[in-house]
Design an enzyme around this catalytic site. Structure first.
Site, PDB file in Angstrom:
ATOM      1  N   PRO A 193      49.378  -8.893  42.591  1.00 32.71           N
ATOM      2  CA  PRO A 193      49.080  -8.852  43.786  1.00 32.71           C
ATOM      3  C   PRO A 193      49.932 -10.249  44.613  1.00 32.71           C
ATOM      4  CG  PRO A 193      47.287  -8.217  43.515  1.00 32.71           C
ATOM      5  CD  PRO A 193      47.885  -9.006  42.310  1.00 32.71           C
TER       6      PRO A 193
ATOM      7  N   ASP B  13      50.894 -22.517  35.626  1.00 29.89           N
ATOM      8  CA  ASP B  13      51.569 -20.993  35.734  1.00 29.89           C
ATOM      9  C   ASP B  13      52.530 -20.745  34.505  1.00 29.89           C
ATOM     10  OD1 ASP B  13      49.341 -21.219  37.845  1.00 29.89           O
ATOM     11  OD2 ASP B  13      50.531 -20.310  39.399  1.00 29.89           O
TER      12      ASP B  13
ATOM     13  N   LEU C 196      47.359 -15.171  41.135  1.00 27.71           N
ATOM     14  CA  LEU C 196      46.908 -14.601  39.525  1.00 27.71           C
ATOM     15  C   LEU C 196      48.669 -14.815  39.218  1.00 27.71           C
ATOM     16  CD1 LEU C 196      45.535 -10.679  39.734  1.00 27.71           C
ATOM     17  CD2 LEU C 196      44.490 -12.808  38.655  1.00 27.71           C
TER      18      LEU C 196
END
Ligand code: PMV
Length: 321
Positions: A103, A154, A108
């Site tokens: 999503p 990330d 995430l």
């Protein structure tokens, strides 16, 4: 006739931050793990000579011709960056197709995962080994478009696709996990740009540096303790550390009533611990759950209004070199 393969597919996982978000922007450590249950796939196909490069991203609602792309288009940006890095022609005859199960703006790491999958596919398609450190550095530059001043966590965890101990500007350390453990991830359904929460924390830190530095230090102590528990395999002890990290995130002002409702629901249903993960205010809540309680905690999170609930396992690992 090209010596390269005609079709190349590469994937990248999602990620969650277990502990240490926000403080990591100020030089403290954080722990992040890949979420392999959701992935992005990038496929490159050679096309007829002269057709140029087209990027198709159905899930993201984009079709972009590379030679016509806006300079702020993140898909075109990572393609151009990677082509330049590898000294490839600037408009190769390729179709690059992207499919994402992650999503968007849900905490995430969807942006970093899309960029990583594209980057890896270009490396492999052009005969270069997809070196995680080079890929991570390129993806970092695309992350700057999304986040402003990202810490780099990330792109690192997604490009390496393994659990990492991360310190901004430091060396990348994979960490050992003495046991396999399960995290339930609940999407609050609220989209909250990380750029904004990071900027809010920065404003408050500028106004009250001593107080915020002290909170960052407390978070760092929890992250160190969490690493020890993970390495020893005493996973149940990790829950209390997550709960304490959540309190400190609340003190930073990045939680929200919605997230707290989900966190409380997970704890009530028997999770060992729960906290927000990522930028906060919206995005995801993560709950550490013993296997026998996964169904119950997942149901409680759905009942409490989670938009989507995922389960991911962090498997016991040996130290990697
Ligand atoms: O919102 P996410 O999941 O991309 O995580 C952001 C983590 C922060 O520490 C808040 C920011 C950063 O760049 O590390």
């Amino acid at each position: 006739m090209s010596a390269f393969p005609r079709t190349t597919t590469a994937t990248a996982p999602g990620k969650i931050i277990l502990l240490g978000e926000h403080a990591v922007v100020y030089g403290r450590p954080a722990i992040a793990v890949p979420v392999t249950d959701v992935t992005v796939t990038a496929t490159i196909r050679d096309c007829a000579a002269g057709s140029g490069c087209t990027i198709l991203a159905h899930d993201l609602g984009h079709t972009v011709a590379l030679d016509n792309a806006d300079s702020t288009n993140p898909l075109a940006f990572i393609v151009q960056l990677t082509l330049a890095e590898l000294q490839l022609p600037d408009n190769p005859d390729w179709q690059i197709e992207i499919h994402s199960q992650i999503p968007i703006a849900g905490g995430l790491g969807s942006g970093a995962a899309v960029s990583t999958a594209i980057c890896r596919a270009i490396f492999t398609h052009s005969g270069h080994a997809p070196d995680p450190s080079r890929i991570s550095a390129l993806v970092y530059r695309s992350e700057e478009l999304y986040h402003g001043t990202p810490s780099g966590i990330d792109n690192t965890v997604i490009a390496y696709a393994m659990p990492i101990w991360f310190v901004k500007g430091g060396t990348i350390e994979p960490f050992t996990s003495g046991n396999t453990f399960t995290m339930v991830i609940a999407d609050s359904g609220i989209s909250s740009p990380t750029k904004e929460t990071v900027a809010d924390v920065r404003r408050q830190w500028q106004a009250e540096p001593a107080r915020f530095e002290a909170i960052f230090d407390e978070i760092a102590a929890l992250v160190h303790a969490a690493r020890r528990q993970i390495e020893y395999g005493t996973i149940d002890k990790l829950g209390a550390l997550m709960d304490q990290n959540q309190l400190l995130l609340e003190a930073l002002g990045v939680s929200s009533p919605r997230l707290q409702t989900l966190i409380e629901a997970a704890r009530q249903a028997g999770a060992w611990g729960a906290k927000l993960s990522g930028g906060g205010r919206g995005g995801n809540v993560i709950a550490l759950v013993e296997d026998a309680r996964v169904t119950r905690v997942s149901a409680a999170l759905t009942e409490a209004g989670a938009k989507r609930v995922l389960t991911t396992q962090i498997t016991a690992t040996q130290q990697r070199d």
